[in-house]
Design an enzyme around this catalytic site. Structure first.
Site, mmCIF file in Angstrom:
data_model
loop_
_atom_site.group_PDB
_atom_site.id
_atom_site.type_symbol
_atom_site.label_atom_id
_atom_site.label_comp_id
_atom_site.label_asym_id
_atom_site.label_seq_id
_atom_site.Cartn_x
_atom_site.Cartn_y
_atom_site.Cartn_z
ATOM 1 N N ASP A 10 10.540 38.677 27.813
ATOM 2 C CA ASP A 10 8.809 38.211 28.055
ATOM 3 C C ASP A 10 8.114 38.526 26.725
ATOM 4 O O ASP A 10 8.054 39.909 26.171
ATOM 5 C CB ASP A 10 8.371 39.080 29.177
ATOM 6 N N ASP A 111 5.521 32.198 27.746
ATOM 7 C CA ASP A 111 6.262 33.494 27.141
ATOM 8 C C ASP A 111 7.298 34.138 27.688
ATOM 9 O O ASP A 111 7.414 35.303 27.487
ATOM 10 C CB ASP A 111 4.909 34.229 26.788
ATOM 11 N N GLU A 112 7.838 33.403 28.483
ATOM 12 C CA GLU A 112 8.752 34.270 29.368
ATOM 13 C C GLU A 112 10.222 33.179 29.873
ATOM 14 O O GLU A 112 9.945 31.933 29.963
ATOM 15 C CB GLU A 112 8.133 34.385 30.659
#
Ligand code: TTP
Ligand code: MG
Length: 367
Positions: A10, A111-112
């Site tokens: 993350d 973002d993960e």
């Protein structure tokens, strides 16, 4: 399933960190990335902020005016509008890098991501630790961004491990550490337990994840339903059998900023590069789209969209260009000069595979 090893990644304060990267002079100052609604100069909400601003109380989702009030005495504080296109471009590069670490890959959000490294590590956590360190180093080297990494036997635990130490963390939960890690955490830290559920749990005397894991199953089912109740109890025990697997991409869009705000523009020449890009991307996805749409972001930052559905799916650049220019032309004619566009884009969705035989989703290369 017990001997799986999953790595969760993350990115830290992602949108705000992207802004720091392209404007290094921001580093050390409170940086707040905002979704300005455009109604008044300050209306809108905080998308995210860097850790300097978070220490001063700023949180995602709070009104911009509240954040401004919190940072009133800090002359260095910087408020910036979101730039999704830029963050998406950074994200795509990072996701490409992450894919090189494992073929079994799942992007969860901008973002993960999860990587299943069971087979390449042969179940060895030291090797997984090494991969985690390499991932962090490579993202710093190529994009100058930090991330937090979690390593554990399933997605649930790996995700919780990334949240445990942030920013720039690397947390490993070995199989024999699961209960020790989970049990003391407040129940609100369990994915799926939002603020409302947390309140109801507290009313039942459930404070920690350990309390939930031991709670009477029948009572839980009565309170939270036959599905959610037992499911929450299972999660509280650290059990999660969801595989790491590629998600189907649902839509694709490309947006440009016009050289100057306009009530109409030369549709064909301005948007051709977008149609080209989308057509190439569809080709690499081995997909065709059924829906073609346009996006218009007005000079007061409102987003408008129009779309049409095709009888036969397409990946043709010329067809995407022709249909989206028609949509733009009709849209601007209907608006009769009432709309001033700042940015325009094309969005396609409802994908159909352009291949007859289905391919292994874990090996597709759609980013
Ligand atoms: P998160 O990963 O939840 O947050 P983050 O990356 O900013 O911070 P952290 O270090 O805690 O991981 O979300 C990723 C991006 O999604 C974030 O940078 C901005 C956007 N976002 C919003 O626009 N609104 C929100 O309410 C949240 C939570 C995120
Ligand atoms: Mg993040």
């Amino acid at each position: 399933m017990n001997d799986r090893i999953v790595i969760a990644v993350d990115l830290d304060y992602f949108f705000a960190q992207c802004e720091e990267v392209r404007r290094p002079e921001l580093s050390g100052k409170p940086v707040v990335v905002c979704v300005f609604s455009g109604r008044t100069e300050e209306s809108g909400a905080v998308s995210t902020s860097n850790y300097v601003a978070r220490k001063l109380g700023v949180k995602s989702g709070m009104p911009i005016v509240t954040a401004k009030r919190m940072l009133k005495t800090n002359p260095d504080a910087v408020f910036l509008p979101v730039d999704h296109e830029y963050y998406r471009a950074v994200s795509e590069k990072i996701m490409q890098t992450l894919r090189t670490f494992s073929e079994v890959f799942e992007q969860v959000s901008v973002d993960e991501a999860f990587l299943d490294v069971s087979s390449i590590t042969k179940g060895n956590y030291e090797i997984a630790h090494d991969i985690g360190r390499k991932i962090k180093a490579q993202i710093v080297e190529t994009e100058k961004l930090t991330c937090s990494v979690g390593i554990a036997k399933n997605k649930l635990l790996a995700k919780m491990a990334t949240d445990f130490r942030k920013p720039d963390g690397l947390t490993i939960i070995q199989p024999d550490e699961v209960q020790g890690f989970m049990n003391p955490l407040p129940v609100g830290k369990l994915p799926g337990v939002g603020p409302k559920t947390e309140q109801r749990m507290k009313a039942l005397g459930i404070e920690t994840i350990g309390d939930l894991a031991l709670f009477d199953q029948e009572l839980l089912a009565r309170e939270f339903g036959r599905n959610l109740g037992p499911n929450l109890a299972t999660l509280a025990q650290g059990v999660d059998n969801e595989p790491v697997q590629e998600r189907e991409q649902e839509q694709l869009s490309r947006i440009i900023t016009l050289k100057r705000d306009a009530t109409k523009f030369d549709f064909q020449s301005e948007i051709r590069p977008l149609a080209t890009d989308i057509s190439l991307k569809l080709g690499s996805l081995k997909s065709k789209c059924r829906v073609i749409g346009i996006i218009v972001i007005t000079s007061d930052l409102k987003t408008k969209s129009r779309a049409l559905t095709l009888d036969t799916p397409t990946d043709s650049e010329n067809q995407i260009l022709a249909l989206s220019s028609d949509l733009f032309r009709t849209y601007f004619e209907t608006e009769q000069g009432n709309i001033t566009a700042r940015r325009v884009g094309i969005r396609v969705s409802n994908f159909a595979s352009s291949e007859v035989e289905s391919k292994n989703p874990n090996l597709s290369d759609f980013f």
